[in-house]
Design a protein around this motif. Structure first.
Motif, PDB file in Angstrom:
ATOM      1  N   ILE A 160       1.025  -0.573   0.088  1.00  0.00           N
ATOM      2  CA  ILE A 160       0.244  -0.066   0.002  1.00  0.00           C
ATOM      3  C   ILE A 160       0.420   1.457   0.177  1.00  0.00           C
ATOM      4  CG2 ILE A 160      -1.557   1.172   1.467  1.00  0.00           C
ATOM      5  CD1 ILE A 160      -2.029  -1.705   0.081  1.00  0.00           C
ATOM      6  N   ALA A 161       1.005   1.964  -0.863  1.00  0.00           N
ATOM      7  CA  ALA A 161       1.742   3.021  -1.731  1.00  0.00           C
ATOM      8  C   ALA A 161       1.720   4.340  -0.519  1.00  0.00           C
ATOM      9  CB  ALA A 161       1.743   3.868  -2.808  1.00  0.00           C
ATOM     10  N   ALA A 162       2.751   4.708   0.430  1.00  0.00           N
ATOM     11  CA  ALA A 162       3.200   6.077   1.447  1.00  0.00           C
ATOM     12  C   ALA A 162       1.932   6.873   1.275  1.00  0.00           C
ATOM     13  CB  ALA A 162       3.766   6.256   1.553  1.00  0.00           C
ATOM     14  N   HIS A 163       0.988   7.100   2.386  1.00  0.00           N
ATOM     15  CA  HIS A 163      -0.219   8.287   2.420  1.00  0.00           C
ATOM     16  C   HIS A 163      -0.248   8.556   4.134  1.00  0.00           C
ATOM     17  CE1 HIS A 163      -1.875   4.130   3.559  1.00  0.00           C
ATOM     18  NE2 HIS A 163      -2.340   4.824   4.486  1.00  0.00           N
ATOM     19  N   ASN A 164      -0.938   9.663   3.776  1.00  0.00           N
ATOM     20  CA  ASN A 164      -1.587   9.882   5.428  1.00  0.00           C
ATOM     21  C   ASN A 164      -2.830   9.463   5.980  1.00  0.00           C
ATOM     22  OD1 ASN A 164      -2.205  11.584   4.374  1.00  0.00           O
ATOM     23  ND2 ASN A 164      -0.765  13.402   5.946  1.00  0.00           N
ATOM     24  N   ASP A 165      -3.339   9.746   7.440  1.00  0.00           N
ATOM     25  CA  ASP A 165      -4.338   9.887   7.305  1.00  0.00           C
ATOM     26  C   ASP A 165      -4.699  11.246   8.685  1.00  0.00           C
ATOM     27  OD1 ASP A 165      -5.435   7.890   6.630  1.00  0.00           O
ATOM     28  OD2 ASP A 165      -4.291   6.682   7.610  1.00  0.00           O
ATOM     29  N   PHE A 166      -5.235  11.523   8.719  1.00  0.00           N
ATOM     30  CA  PHE A 166      -6.656  13.135   9.163  1.00  0.00           C
ATOM     31  C   PHE A 166      -6.504  11.805  10.824  1.00  0.00           C
ATOM     32  CE2 PHE A 166      -8.981  15.780  12.015  1.00  0.00           C
ATOM     33  CZ  PHE A 166      -8.196  17.075  11.933  1.00  0.00           C
ATOM     34  N   ASN A 198      -8.096  11.798  -8.197  1.00  0.00           N
ATOM     35  CA  ASN A 198      -7.552  10.295  -8.417  1.00  0.00           C
ATOM     36  C   ASN A 198      -6.831   9.597  -8.017  1.00  0.00           C
ATOM     37  OD1 ASN A 198      -7.662   8.072  -9.975  1.00  0.00           O
ATOM     38  ND2 ASN A 198      -6.710   8.818 -11.269  1.00  0.00           N
ATOM     39  N   THR A 199      -7.788   8.803  -6.345  1.00  0.00           N
ATOM     40  CA  THR A 199      -7.065   8.217  -5.289  1.00  0.00           C
ATOM     41  C   THR A 199      -7.182   6.317  -5.564  1.00  0.00           C
ATOM     42  OG1 THR A 199      -7.941   8.025  -3.518  1.00  0.00           O
ATOM     43  CG2 THR A 199      -7.048  10.519  -4.114  1.00  0.00           C
ATOM     44  N   PRO A 200      -6.437   5.705  -4.851  1.00  0.00           N
ATOM     45  CA  PRO A 200      -6.779   4.114  -3.884  1.00  0.00           C
ATOM     46  C   PRO A 200      -7.701   4.217  -3.824  1.00  0.00           C
ATOM     47  CG  PRO A 200      -4.577   4.457  -5.261  1.00  0.00           C
ATOM     48  CD  PRO A 200      -5.229   5.876  -4.694  1.00  0.00           C
ATOM     49  N   ALA A 201      -7.784   4.771  -1.916  1.00  0.00           N
ATOM     50  CA  ALA A 201      -8.319   4.415  -1.769  1.00  0.00           C
ATOM     51  C   ALA A 201      -8.566   5.438  -0.841  1.00  0.00           C
ATOM     52  CB  ALA A 201      -7.652   3.655  -0.148  1.00  0.00           C
ATOM     53  N   GLY A 202      -8.330   7.436  -1.989  1.00  0.00           N
ATOM     54  CA  GLY A 202      -9.400   8.530  -0.500  1.00  0.00           C
ATOM     55  C   GLY A 202      -8.103   9.349  -0.364  1.00  0.00           C
ATOM     56  N   ARG A 203      -7.039   9.044  -0.112  1.00  0.00           N
ATOM     57  CA  ARG A 203      -5.947  10.014  -0.106  1.00  0.00           C
ATOM     58  C   ARG A 203      -4.617   9.789  -0.804  1.00  0.00           C
ATOM     59  NH1 ARG A 203      -7.338  13.280   4.192  1.00  0.00           N
ATOM     60  NH2 ARG A 203      -5.051  12.659   4.690  1.00  0.00           N
ATOM     61  N   ALA A 204      -3.772  10.901  -0.720  1.00  0.00           N
ATOM     62  CA  ALA A 204      -3.166  11.168  -1.961  1.00  0.00           C
ATOM     63  C   ALA A 204      -1.938  10.005  -1.804  1.00  0.00           C
ATOM     64  CB  ALA A 204      -2.014  12.850  -2.561  1.00  0.00           C
ATOM     65  N   VAL A 205      -1.191   9.841  -2.555  1.00  0.00           N
ATOM     66  CA  VAL A 205      -0.179   8.367  -2.446  1.00  0.00           C
ATOM     67  C   VAL A 205       1.164   8.422  -2.562  1.00  0.00           C
ATOM     68  CG1 VAL A 205      -2.014   6.648  -2.227  1.00  0.00           C
ATOM     69  CG2 VAL A 205      -0.746   6.938  -4.408  1.00  0.00           C
ATOM     70  N   SER A 206       1.711   8.430  -1.986  1.00  0.00           N
ATOM     71  CA  SER A 206       3.459   8.578  -2.943  1.00  0.00           C
ATOM     72  C   SER A 206       3.369   8.202  -4.181  1.00  0.00           C
ATOM     73  CB  SER A 206       4.492   7.997  -1.634  1.00  0.00           C
ATOM     74  OG  SER A 206       5.617   7.939  -2.171  1.00  0.00           O
TER      75      SER A 206
END
Length: 343
Positions: A160-166, A198-206
């Motif tokens: 799963i590509a690097a992303h962050n969550d609030f 356009n994201t795989p799961a709602g968050r911008a990914v590396s």
């Protein structure tokens, strides 16, 4: 020729490991933490962990015994043998999103679990309370008065590509093994984030492929790696990921289950910062430079600095939404924005 460096991750700093005595000790450490930490064996007493240690099949049987007869959302990769949940060359996601009964999904996993050429099968962020009976009661972390969203993540080998969550995040490995590679929030420029919409799961990914980073295309990623931390977790281990820390997550075993808890320290009736970012893209980003500078000054004054000088000249009781927000004033702002955006 792309400059790939598969050894670029050697020598990364390890995520610090802490021991916790009880729920009160965990609560105190979570409240004071400003960086990730690992707790080995935090959930080692879960029945689901015991089942997963016996076999992937036993873990699936345990979950089937507690699931509700509802359709589950599952991602199935398009490319055989590619565990990366990501984009294809055309920037469309490289997986299909399907709905199915958990028993049918697990039957597919039975056939794919030990097939290295099979595409990944991945159930992501499914609400534990909505989709299972007594799974939370029998397998949970005591997080005190925090109002948490408990989610379960189930799948074969995945990246799963690097992303962050609030929200803050406590992630607990219940079956299989997972590797987390984490970066502080200020590394977003060095991670080369993809689109916001356009994201795989709602968050911008590396956009960096961590299995073979291309430093010719992503040269600043070398700087990101100097700030990275890595942890490999076994069944029963947990990792705390603070709000906005980027994390790349790999499911390393043929079958992997993780349960995580998301919570925010601010009231739930406050807005989502991501929405404000999107609105600013719509309303501010494409203004002339001199106008953007003026709006930057206003944002600093009202939002980021928010000093006493914002309201000290106004009579108490007449400051409106400039006073600390309440559920009522937050609702007024939300209603106002909805009216404005609908015009």
């Amino acid at each position: 020729m792309a400059e790939a460096d598969p050894g670029a991750f050697s020598g990364l700093a390890a995520v610090p490991e802490l021991a916790v005595a009880d729920a009160a000790d965990l609560d105190a450490r979570l409240r004071s933490a400003e960086a990730p930490f690992v707790v080995r064996g935090l959930v080692a007493d879960w029945p689901l962990v015991a089942a997963g240690k016996r076999s992937g099949g036993d873990a699936r049987a345990y979950l089937l015994g507690k699931h509700r007869d509802l359709p589950f959302t599952v991602a199935v990769g398009n490319a055989a043998g590619d565990a990366r949940i990501f984009y294809g060359p055309d920037m469309a996601v490289n997986f299909r999103t399907l709905r199915g009964r958990l028993g049918d999904i697990f039957a597919d996993i039975d056939g794919a679990e030990n097939d290295l050429g099979a595409p990944p099968i991945y159930i992501a962020s499914t609400d534990v309370h909505d989709f299972f009976d007594r799974l939370h009661a029998d397998n949970h972390v005591d997080l005190g008065e925090r109002r948490c969203r408990a989610g379960i993540w189930i799948g074969t080998r995945t990246r799963i590509a690097a992303h962050n969550d609030f929200p803050d995040n406590l992630a607990c490995v219940a079956a299989g093994r997972r590797r987390f590679t984490l970066f502080p929030p200020d590394q977003f420029r060095n991670l080369y984030l993809g689109p916001l919409d356009n994201t795989p799961a709602g968050r911008a990914v590396s956009m960096v492929d961590f299995s073979a980073p291309d430093f010719a295309v992503h040269p600043r990623f070398r700087d990101a790696l100097t700030h990275a931390q890595v942890a490999e977790l076994e069944p029963g281990d947990a990792i705390f990921i603070p709000s906005m820390w980027y994390h790349h997550v790999e499911g390393l075993a043929p079958f992997n289950v993780l349960i995580n808890y998301w919570w925010r320290e601010t009231p739930g009736w406050l807005g989502q910062p991501e929405d404000a970012l999107h609105h600013a893209l719509l309303a501010i980003r494409d203004l002339p430079a001199n106008q953007k500078a003026r709006w930057r000054a206003l944002f600093d004054h009202y939002v980021f600095e928010n000093g006493d000088d914002v309201t000290e000249h106004l009579p108490e009781g007449s400051r409106g939404i400039l006073d600390p927000l309440t559920p009522e004033t937050a609702s007024r702002i939300r209603a106002y924005l909805l009216r404005q955006l609908s015009q």
